[in-house]
Design a protein around this motif. Sequence first.
Motif, short mmCIF file in Angstrom:
data_model
loop_
_atom_site.label_atom_id
_atom_site.label_comp_id
_atom_site.label_asym_id
_atom_site.label_seq_id
_atom_site.Cartn_x
_atom_site.Cartn_y
_atom_site.Cartn_z
N ARG A 161 -9.26 -7.41 3.14
CA ARG A 161 -9.01 -6.05 2.04
C ARG A 161 -9.16 -4.73 2.58
O ARG A 161 -8.27 -4.00 2.39
CB ARG A 161 -10.15 -6.48 0.86
CG ARG A 161 -9.91 -5.49 -0.13
CD ARG A 161 -11.04 -5.60 -1.33
NE ARG A 161 -10.92 -4.83 -2.44
CZ ARG A 161 -11.20 -3.51 -2.48
NH1 ARG A 161 -11.76 -2.79 -1.75
NH2 ARG A 161 -11.12 -2.93 -3.60
N GLN A 163 -8.34 -3.81 5.51
CA GLN A 163 -7.16 -3.52 6.03
C GLN A 163 -5.89 -3.31 5.43
O GLN A 163 -4.79 -3.09 6.07
CB GLN A 163 -7.00 -4.72 7.18
CG GLN A 163 -8.17 -4.99 8.01
CD GLN A 163 -8.16 -6.13 8.87
OE1 GLN A 163 -7.71 -7.22 8.38
NE2 GLN A 163 -8.26 -6.21 10.24
N LEU A 164 -5.99 -3.42 4.12
CA LEU A 164 -4.78 -3.15 3.21
C LEU A 164 -5.04 -1.92 2.53
O LEU A 164 -5.89 -1.65 2.03
CB LEU A 164 -4.94 -4.50 2.31
CG LEU A 164 -4.60 -5.87 2.97
CD1 LEU A 164 -4.64 -6.96 2.07
CD2 LEU A 164 -3.46 -6.15 3.61
N SER A 165 -3.74 -1.43 2.22
CA SER A 165 -3.58 -0.17 1.23
C SER A 165 -3.71 -0.65 -0.12
O SER A 165 -3.77 -1.83 -0.48
CB SER A 165 -2.34 0.45 1.47
OG SER A 165 -1.33 -0.22 0.85
N GLN A 166 -4.05 0.42 -1.00
CA GLN A 166 -4.15 -0.04 -2.32
C GLN A 166 -2.98 -0.90 -2.94
O GLN A 166 -3.20 -2.06 -3.79
CB GLN A 166 -4.52 1.21 -3.32
CG GLN A 166 -4.76 0.93 -4.84
CD GLN A 166 -6.24 0.38 -4.95
OE1 GLN A 166 -7.24 0.79 -4.31
NE2 GLN A 166 -6.27 -0.92 -5.63
N MET A 168 -0.93 -2.68 -1.53
CA MET A 168 -0.90 -4.06 -0.86
C MET A 168 -2.09 -5.02 -1.30
O MET A 168 -1.90 -6.10 -1.76
CB MET A 168 -1.08 -3.98 0.76
CG MET A 168 -0.01 -3.19 1.33
SD MET A 168 -0.50 -2.81 3.00
CE MET A 168 -0.36 -4.25 4.06
N ARG A 169 -3.08 -4.37 -1.69
CA ARG A 169 -4.25 -5.23 -2.35
C ARG A 169 -3.69 -5.79 -3.58
O ARG A 169 -3.94 -6.89 -4.01
CB ARG A 169 -5.48 -4.47 -2.68
CG ARG A 169 -5.85 -4.04 -1.08
CD ARG A 169 -7.16 -2.93 -1.25
NE ARG A 169 -7.74 -2.46 -0.21
CZ ARG A 169 -8.60 -1.43 -0.17
NH1 ARG A 169 -9.13 -0.92 -1.34
NH2 ARG A 169 -9.23 -0.99 0.95
N LEU A 194 -2.34 2.78 -8.56
CA LEU A 194 -1.37 3.25 -7.66
C LEU A 194 -0.78 4.34 -7.54
O LEU A 194 -0.51 5.07 -8.70
CB LEU A 194 -0.32 2.10 -7.48
CG LEU A 194 -0.79 0.40 -7.55
CD1 LEU A 194 0.40 -0.42 -7.78
CD2 LEU A 194 -1.73 0.39 -6.44
N ASP A 195 -0.37 5.18 -6.78
CA ASP A 195 0.50 6.02 -6.70
C ASP A 195 2.05 5.87 -7.11
O ASP A 195 2.30 4.74 -7.05
CB ASP A 195 0.45 6.95 -5.26
CG ASP A 195 1.19 5.89 -4.05
OD1 ASP A 195 2.39 6.06 -4.21
OD2 ASP A 195 0.58 5.34 -3.47
N THR A 198 4.20 3.84 -4.84
CA THR A 198 3.75 2.54 -4.74
C THR A 198 3.71 1.71 -6.12
O THR A 198 4.34 0.41 -6.16
CB THR A 198 2.18 2.56 -4.36
OG1 THR A 198 2.20 3.19 -2.85
CG2 THR A 198 1.75 1.13 -4.10
#
Length: 288
Positions: A161, A163-166, A168-169, A194-195, A198
């Motif tokens: 977790r 290592q992952l962006s928001q 990706m999570r 999310l932005d 994304t």
Amino acid sequence: MSGRHHSKTADVPRSAQGTLGNSALPGSSGAAIAFDGLCHRFVTAEDETPVLEDISLSVAPGELLAIVGPSGCGKTTLLNLLAGLEEPQQGSVTLFGAPPQTGSGEVGYLFARDSLLPWRTALENVCVGMQLRGVRRDQREERARSLLKAVGLGGFEGAYRAQLSQGMRQRVALARTLALEPRLLLMDEPFSALDAQTRLQVQETFLSLWERVGATVILITHDLSEAVALADRVVIMTRRPGRVKAVFSIKLARPRDLRELQSDSTYLEHYAAIWGELKSEFSTPDFG
């Protein structure tokens, strides 16, 4: 499709007019979801707070229904009732013809936050629900890898977790939920953290997967553009106690190109018409 709560539609473009009031689909006996005269209150030792009042609404199998309304109007409570986490106090709720049951394998619940287990890899997080259901390891890992690839995360199976962006999570969380193959997918503002860029990517991923699996979906959102872009119908809730104020059918063909919709005249008419009904439910113009 009519009900007891009506509003004027004289200023709504004809192509974007919706059905106002509590709404039951024709032939609702075959509905995936049916709320009938539902009322719900939060009760404490000190007081009693009405949350939902006289909700009658049917949802067809395979339909994507979005629900919008001010904070505190009972939107999440509707999801919790469908998930069997709460029991109706008055009226009824049926899911595929029966009362909802806690822990039902037919229901998937996707939240605004990913809730990934930080000590598990992406692959292991997608597998967790299948593991609890007793799916063999080789089968669950094969399905998890396929879903991670489908959400654009092929090659990240071993990532944790942190290592992952928001974004990706949230895609891992989406894959984890879809891995259970639910007949009903409950989504409580799943893209809100999310932005903008994304969010659009994850929405597109979700739509492409949903159009393949055909699950019934209830989407709670505070983003009206998201509701119009994704849904087959949009339900407007009043301020608390929440009632169904209006139901709009979205006349946009599928599959949908979310990037192109922003300049689509029908999309813009739907947005304007729904906002015209919704805005009076807010004391300040904080929704748009």
